[in-house]
Scaffold this active site. Sequence first.
Site, PDB file in Angstrom:
ATOM      1  N   LYS A  87     -28.738   9.496  26.199  1.00  0.00           N
ATOM      2  CA  LYS A  87     -29.232  10.234  25.039  1.00  0.00           C
ATOM      3  C   LYS A  87     -29.844  11.553  25.490  1.00  0.00           C
ATOM      4  CE  LYS A  87     -32.112   9.601  20.904  1.00  0.00           C
ATOM      5  NZ  LYS A  87     -33.022   8.683  20.185  1.00  0.00           N
ATOM      6  N   CYS A 113     -29.049   6.755  17.875  1.00  0.00           N
ATOM      7  CA  CYS A 113     -30.076   6.795  16.839  1.00  0.00           C
ATOM      8  C   CYS A 113     -30.226   8.183  16.222  1.00  0.00           C
ATOM      9  CB  CYS A 113     -31.400   6.271  17.403  1.00  0.00           C
ATOM     10  SG  CYS A 113     -32.571   5.743  16.118  1.00  0.00           S
ATOM     11  N   GLU A 170     -28.674   0.167  19.977  1.00  0.00           N
ATOM     12  CA  GLU A 170     -29.551   0.849  20.922  1.00  0.00           C
ATOM     13  C   GLU A 170     -30.509  -0.161  21.580  1.00  0.00           C
ATOM     14  OE1 GLU A 170     -32.844   4.495  20.714  1.00  0.00           O
ATOM     15  OE2 GLU A 170     -32.229   3.431  18.899  1.00  0.00           O
TER      16      GLU A 170
END
Length: 506
Positions: A333, A383, A275
């Site tokens: 995301k 994540c 990330e």
Amino acid sequence: MRGWQLAAAALLGVASVAAFAPLAWFPLLWLTLGGCYWLLNRVRTAGAGALLGGAFGLGFFGAGVSWVYVSLSVFGGMPMAAAAGATLAFCAYLALFPALAGALFVRFAPGPRLARALFFAALWALSEWLRGVLFTGFPWLAIAYSQTPPSPLAGFAPLAGVVGVGLLSALLAALLMELLSGLLPRGAAIRAGQRRVLSGFPLLPLLAVALLLAGGASLRTINWTAAQGAPFSVALLQGNVAQDVKWRPETFAESLSTYHRLALDHPARLTVLPETALPVFYERAPRDYLEELARLAAREDGDLVFGIVTGDGERYANTALSLGVSPAQRYAKSHLVPFGEFTPPGFSWFMHALDIPMSDFTPGEAKQAPLAIAGQQVAINICYEDLFGSEIIRALPQATLLVNLSNVAWFGDSLAPAQHLQIAQMRALETGRMMLRATNTGMTAIVGVDGHVQAVLPPFTRDALTGEVQGYSGTTPYVRWGDVPALLLAVLLLGLGALRRRSGHY
């Protein structure tokens, strides 16, 4: 209720953390949660039940998510006292959910022992589900995560997901406590010389415990999905760039050089960077560097995925981009972290006390197609997103592989990285897909379709994890139905418990 009961509940909560990674003493959870169940059975008011459940939760979360303090104080720049207060307030909020379960159990639980155990398990599962959805959700340390392999209860994950495994874990804990409680009088009777079999012998709890353990172990032998295509090579890069220097301009060149060297030295069909591996807006990233990454991926007729921020500075997204022989693709995301990636309404004052760069991201679409790269359909999650199994399955059954890009450097050398890897194990079990994790500081890992960690890099090292992995196709019951069956079962058990509150055994 006495003070020792509250202290015992809090200590049981603290001890429960050892059932999770990195220690992963999974049977301990059955004993500690069973101890909480035992304490709840010995109070008479809903208020006392709430205090006991809250004390258990405060000990549990206070020990289990103490790493929140690290992110606020060490990397967020918050004064130590304020960070400690904020962490305590957060843990107190999380403790409200076991407090609610405790209050409702004491107030409404039926009399028969098996009915009480089922009622407790349903309440606990529903309270954890509620914690996982309310205010965008925080399902970290759901008790099911302690039951990844080698726990026999892991066999239920492809059927019922984390909610179902949590329900069965709580049921097993309550049944074991009923079993132990029922055996104690029998032992006393034998010492007194009595030979009669006591009418209270816990035969049903014993049978239920045996069925749960044997059933879960048997389910572990079922292959819910099938291998698709040939195995292929992967390289998962761990740059180990410290969080406190990651976004500094003077370290930018070093970060780029680190990942270039790792990719150069470890050719693979699929290469994955963590990330925000490139600490710059995509629009400002050096074009020649991106072209070089694409060239390195093409050596193996493959592709490379890396994390970067996309946007114009006003609206920006936490994104994974692909380069290589396949057309360039992206994933943004969608499930953002409160206070880390977006500011909840009314909390702008709190964010002013922190020093977190780019903490107001724009979420991506809730459902995004897998990336067609390296001959696979790759479902990317970034994540924190892999905490939400019901969201991961949106990309299935089309996806053949799960890939997580993470940066948990925010939490330093704490329990968080190991706990996060355990969460990835549950996602692999639920979906019948391998999970690849590329992280900045740890734990970079390859998780097999059976939930076992096949390989992992030591945390806080700069290296690449290489190996052969496999795509999978097919649909597990959890992928097909999600959390619905487990939630319906929990609600049904609550209803049966309420109906039979004053009736006999069943």
